[in-house]
Enzyme design. Structure first.
Site, PDB file in Angstrom:
ATOM      1  N   LYS A  31       0.858  -1.177   0.000  1.00 38.02           N
ATOM      2  CA  LYS A  31       0.000   0.000   0.000  1.00 38.02           C
ATOM      3  C   LYS A  31       0.903   1.238   0.000  1.00 38.02           C
ATOM      4  O   LYS A  31       1.592   1.521   0.976  1.00 38.02           O
ATOM      5  CB  LYS A  31      -0.892   0.014   1.239  1.00 38.02           C
ATOM      6  CG  LYS A  31      -1.735   1.263   1.386  1.00 38.02           C
ATOM      7  CD  LYS A  31      -2.814   1.361   0.316  1.00 38.02           C
ATOM      8  CE  LYS A  31      -3.995   0.461   0.650  1.00 38.02           C
ATOM      9  NZ  LYS A  31      -5.086   0.595  -0.340  1.00 38.02           N
TER      10      LYS A  31
ATOM     11  N   HIS B 118     -10.332  -6.960  -4.073  1.00 38.98           N
ATOM     12  CA  HIS B 118      -9.921  -5.910  -3.143  1.00 38.98           C
ATOM     13  C   HIS B 118     -10.297  -6.290  -1.715  1.00 38.98           C
ATOM     14  O   HIS B 118     -11.191  -7.105  -1.483  1.00 38.98           O
ATOM     15  CB  HIS B 118     -10.617  -4.610  -3.545  1.00 38.98           C
ATOM     16  CG  HIS B 118     -10.576  -3.529  -2.519  1.00 38.98           C
ATOM     17  ND1 HIS B 118     -11.635  -3.261  -1.677  1.00 38.98           N
ATOM     18  CD2 HIS B 118      -9.606  -2.640  -2.195  1.00 38.98           C
ATOM     19  CE1 HIS B 118     -11.328  -2.257  -0.893  1.00 38.98           C
ATOM     20  NE2 HIS B 118     -10.105  -1.850  -1.173  1.00 38.98           N
TER      21      HIS B 118
END
Length: 440
Positions: free
Chosen positions: A209, A336
């Site tokens: 991330k 996701h």
């Protein structure tokens, strides 16, 4: 409740058949669970993550489980929708969808997205419907004695592969003791975190991330990961905060290191401009998050991979519709993840098991959650060798732990949090922090 005219519209033209059962009661319970200080493009995770647990009871004595976002606005919408589903047939998913949509047309003007994340363009109807769709499929499976994967067309795999989800993070929230993961604020810290993911869970794919530090620093972290784990596919997700020139430059730099680049920019147009200049596939969970987004993204040739999320796309049934669209038009699929508990994890696993064209290991936040923080009876779901065995018991294959649900609801009440606010929490720690997009 719906007025008489609306009820009549919903009831006309429906076949006159006896349902298996009817929905008798629905409980919507917000819960909170401990969350580490994970950094992202809009701030940092607060000490607790919020979820809402849906328990749908039928007059046949069965119950179904759903899980979704726990922000107060979303919980209020869930409760309003739940009122309209009393006496509905959990096998008639079309009517369930209609009733949820009708409840939202009576919105009281409270506004707000209510999903506790940075993606704000998803379909309101679909994100409220999702948990009820999952719960109804859980009921169907329990009544018929079949796992949800069978109801979705049949499992095509016995195990579902997941990727290790890497985050920049602090050692601990201010005032708390450091956690087992330690800090990760540079390439060395990210590599150390990845070693834990690989050694403890056996992940065979890794995702970072990004969008937190300057792009050169995040590119260096990917290069360090590639050097340490040369055989493990890598992904980078800057959450749409790069400009087009930055994304092109980093994309060229990392073409030999990445499996794909996720949401380098926020808009379809900007991602299309990036994709035209780099050879890396582009994945998205930000510019394509509803069926309405698909045609313009396809026309612009902006993306290669849709990271589906049943919380966005209307539950498991409509996510299967998405997989058909992807197969028809040559898009690839993965999944996701947001901070989640076991009900959502089970739903994700059944969906992935029954979706043949899942091309990449799916995302999950599962390792970041304290394993004692959940509302289901433990022992069914675990990550081993980077994969999870698909439950084969009826429904989702999991059971509610009522005492755990009560404990985690009390944790929600005690936390004082009613919405997720990564930016506000970051600014309470660092008043100079500003929200910017693009940031670089």
């Amino acid at each position: 409740m719906l007025d008489a005219t609306t009820q009549q519209v919903f009831s006309q033209d429906l076949p006159d058949q006896q349902p298996f059962c009817r929905i008798q009661k629905i409980e919507v319970t917000p819960v909170a669970f401990a969350d580490p200080p994970l950094l992202n493009s809009v701030g940092v995770h607060e000490p607790y993550a919020l979820r809402a647990i849906i328990v749908v009871h039928t007059d046949s004595g069965h119950y179904g489980l759903g899980e979704t976002y726990g922000d107060e606005v979303h919980v209020n919408r869930l409760r309003r929708a739940a009122e309209e589903l009393i006496n509905a047939d959990p096998f008639n998913l079309n009517v369930i969808s209609r009733l949820v949509s009708a409840s939202l047309r009576q919105d009281d003007g409270q506004g707000g997205h209510g999903t506790g994340g940075m993606v704000t363009t998803t379909s309101l109807d679909d994100r409220v419907l999702s948990a009820f769709n999952v719960a109804c499929l859980d009921i169907q499976g329990k009544i018929l004695g079949l796992p949800v994967s069978t109801l979705l067309g049949g499992a095509v795999r016995e195990h579902v592969d997941f990727s290790g989800y890497l985050f920049y993070k602090w050692a601990a929230h201010p005032g708390q003791e450091p956690d087992k993961w330690g800090p990760a604020e540079d390439p060395a810290g990210i590599v150390a975190q990845a070693r834990i993911m690989v050694n403890d869970y056996g992940f065979r794919a890794l995702k970072l991330k990004g969008g937190v530090f300057p792009p050169d620093q995040e590119a260096a972290a990917i290069e360090a990961l590639h050097k340490e784990f040369p055989d493990i596919p890598l992904r980078l997700d800057p959450n749409g905060v790069w400009s087009v020139p930055t994304a092109i430059n980093v994309g060229h730099r990392l073409e030999s290191s990445l499996e794909y680049l996720e949401d380098p920019c926020l808009s379809i147009a900007d991602n299309a401009a990036v994709r035209a200049e780099i050879s890396l596939p582009i994945a998205t969970n930000m510019c394509v998050v509803s069926f309405a987004d698909l045609p313009p993204a396809m026309d612009a040739k902006a993306i290669d991979i849709v990271l589906s999320d049943h919380h966005f796309w209307g539950g498991l049934s409509r996510s299967k519709l998405l997989s058909g669209f992807a197969e028809t038009f040559g898009l690839r699929l993965s999944m996701h993840s947001n901070s989640h508990l076991g009900i959502s994890f089970a739903a994700m696993i059944h969906l992935a098991a029954a979706t043949e064209n899942i091309d990449y290991a799916c995302d999950t936040h599962w390792p970041w959650k304290r394993q004692e923080d959940d509302v289901i009876v433990p022992g069914v779901l675990s990550i081993q060798e980077g994969r999870v065995k698909v439950p084969t018991a009826p429904g989702l294959g999991i059971e509610l732990d009522p005492q755990a649900l009560e404990r985690m609801h009390q944790q929600y009440l005690d936390s004082g949090l009613r919405q997720r606010n990564d930016t506000g929490y970051m600014q309470s720690i660092d008043p100079s922090y500003e929200l910017k997009s693009p940031r670089w």
